[in-house]
Scaffold this motif. Structure first.
Motif, PDB file in Angstrom:
ATOM      1  N   GLN A 135       2.972   1.597   5.233  1.00 18.94           N
ATOM      2  CA  GLN A 135       3.866   2.829   4.319  1.00 18.94           C
ATOM      3  C   GLN A 135       4.587   3.820   5.069  1.00 18.94           C
ATOM      4  O   GLN A 135       4.730   4.821   4.521  1.00 18.94           O
ATOM      5  CB  GLN A 135       2.844   3.260   3.322  1.00 18.94           C
ATOM      6  N   GLN A 138       7.601   5.848   3.761  1.00 18.12           N
ATOM      7  CA  GLN A 138       7.725   7.095   3.098  1.00 18.12           C
ATOM      8  C   GLN A 138       7.564   8.385   3.845  1.00 18.12           C
ATOM      9  O   GLN A 138       6.859   8.489   5.161  1.00 18.12           O
ATOM     10  CB  GLN A 138       6.114   6.916   2.308  1.00 18.12           C
ATOM     11  N   ASP A 187      12.951   1.914   7.053  1.00 20.19           N
ATOM     12  CA  ASP A 187      13.334   1.494   5.705  1.00 20.19           C
ATOM     13  C   ASP A 187      12.600   0.352   5.019  1.00 20.19           C
ATOM     14  O   ASP A 187      12.432  -0.415   5.766  1.00 20.19           O
ATOM     15  CB  ASP A 187      15.024   1.075   5.598  1.00 20.19           C
ATOM     16  N   VAL A 188      11.987   0.650   3.894  1.00 20.10           N
ATOM     17  CA  VAL A 188      11.131  -0.681   3.169  1.00 20.10           C
ATOM     18  C   VAL A 188      11.850  -2.035   3.189  1.00 20.10           C
ATOM     19  O   VAL A 188      11.071  -2.980   3.314  1.00 20.10           O
ATOM     20  CB  VAL A 188      10.680  -0.210   1.996  1.00 20.10           C
ATOM     21  N   GLN A 207      11.693   0.206  -7.390  1.00 18.41           N
ATOM     22  CA  GLN A 207      11.155   0.579  -6.211  1.00 18.41           C
ATOM     23  C   GLN A 207      12.328   1.034  -4.870  1.00 18.41           C
ATOM     24  O   GLN A 207      11.931   2.006  -4.075  1.00 18.41           O
ATOM     25  CB  GLN A 207      10.495  -0.912  -5.616  1.00 18.41           C
ATOM     26  N   LYS A 210      12.755   4.610  -5.576  1.00 18.65           N
ATOM     27  CA  LYS A 210      11.541   5.305  -5.192  1.00 18.65           C
ATOM     28  C   LYS A 210      11.628   5.516  -3.800  1.00 18.65           C
ATOM     29  O   LYS A 210      11.010   6.383  -3.148  1.00 18.65           O
ATOM     30  CB  LYS A 210      10.417   4.531  -5.778  1.00 18.65           C
ATOM     31  N   HIS A 211      11.999   4.471  -2.846  1.00 23.37           N
ATOM     32  CA  HIS A 211      11.818   4.550  -1.400  1.00 23.37           C
ATOM     33  C   HIS A 211      12.990   4.237  -0.833  1.00 23.37           C
ATOM     34  O   HIS A 211      13.454   3.310  -0.103  1.00 23.37           O
ATOM     35  CB  HIS A 211      10.775   3.232  -1.169  1.00 23.37           C
ATOM     36  N   TYR A 236       9.579  -2.304   9.388  1.00 21.25           N
ATOM     37  CA  TYR A 236      10.149  -0.814   8.929  1.00 21.25           C
ATOM     38  C   TYR A 236      11.353  -0.295   9.649  1.00 21.25           C
ATOM     39  O   TYR A 236      12.119   0.481   9.031  1.00 21.25           O
ATOM     40  CB  TYR A 236       9.213  -0.076   8.238  1.00 21.25           C
TER      41      TYR A 236
END
Length: 304
Positions: A135, A138, A187-188, A207, A210-211, A236
């Motif tokens: 994660q 984030q 970056d997701v 999503q 959101k990210h 990521y």
């Protein structure tokens, strides 16, 4: 070199850097019958002598011993028999509050609804086989991640861990100082995570909103240990800011090479009923897809 004799100081200077093992290679430590034994020289420790259930809750001093252990070693591996699946969230609670973060391929499990299952029979995405920290796309990623092995393959299915602090320590000090002036984009979707995990376009768009991509330091300092670490990962990290694309990739390749050094890594072998908790601020990890048609079922909790 070329027949010229050099003294030890010059010999050390002209060769690649090695780790100061005084910072890593610890001895087993025991407190109230619970023993932490180093899993490898630079990352991880095995925990034996502990039992967690409704009748056995560790006191504050033992909890502190375990918490200090995970800060020192990066991850704690709990022997089978330490905790049953139905009590796994009790073990997780020693380190923080479990929080559910899942995808359609990793459904919710757990009596309190804060676990998700990583089941190889239904999980078709393979992002967990790429080096990453959980994660970190984030602004505030979870400090800890925990896994419980409900079913481990007879052969394969291990998890690799790399100590990002030890990898930083392998860098030349002048080069490391330059890296500390740089930022990167996390970056997701850097490797298509959302595209592969969310087939429903509306869910994927939600999503993505959101990210969004975020800017992060390329080198960061652990908030509790005060030690610096490489904060770039293959899953990521999209690019380094302020340099050309080719320079960005060259810098990332150097960092990924440091993270791939055998000196900073270990390989964790899963057993049915084993549990593991790691400091997501210290170690990177990736699964190994070498178990063929075997089944691998892990229950995960992200800890905040």
């Amino acid at each position: 070199m070329n027949g010229i004799l050099v003294d030890d100081e010059k010999l050390d200077r002209i060769q690649s850097k090695v780790l100061d093992m005084r910072l890593y290679h610890g001895q087993p430590a025991t407190f109230e019958g619970v023993t932490l034994t180093p899993y490898s020289a630079t990352v991880g420790a095995r925990v034996t002598g502990l039992r967690i259930d409704a009748r056995a809750e560790p006191g504050a001093a033992l909890r502190r011993f375990l918490y200090d252990g995970i800060l020192r070693h990066g991850f704690l591996s709990f022997a089978p028999g330490t905790v049953a699946l139905e009590d796994f969230e009790r073990l997780v609670a020693l380190f923080g509050t479990p929080k559910l973060m899942n995808t359609p391929y990793t459904p919710e499990t757990g009596k309190d609804g804060q676990l998700n299952a990583i089941d190889s029979s239904i999980k078709k995405t393979r992002m967990n086989y790429i080096w990453h920290m959980d994660q970190v796309f984030q602004p505030k990623p979870p400090p800890f991640t925990a896994l419980f092995a409900q079913a481990a393959p007879q052969v394969g299915g291990d998890t690799l861990f790399a100590n990002a602090t030890a990898a930083y320590d392998l860098l030349d000090p002048l080069f490391a100082a330059y890296l500390e002036t740089l930022s990167a984009v996390h970056d997701v979707e850097a490797q298509g995570f959302l595209t592969l995990a969310y087939h429903d376009l509306a869910q994927r768009a939600a999503q993505r909103e959101k990210h969004p991509p975020i800017e992060v330091p390329l080198v960061r300092t652990h908030p509790e240990t005060g030690r610096k670490q490489i904060f770039a990962n293959e899953l990521y990290t999209q690019r380094v800011l302020g340099v050309t694309r080719r320079t960005s990739q060259a810098l990332l390749d150097i960092l990924f090479d440091a993270l791939g050094a055998p000196e900073v890594q270990t390989r964790h072998r899963w057993e049915d009923g084993a549990a593991l908790i790691w400091d997501n601020r210290t170690v990177q990890h990736r699964g190994v897809a070498d178990f063929g048609q075997g089944r691998r079922v892990l229950h995960r909790a992200l800890v905040v």
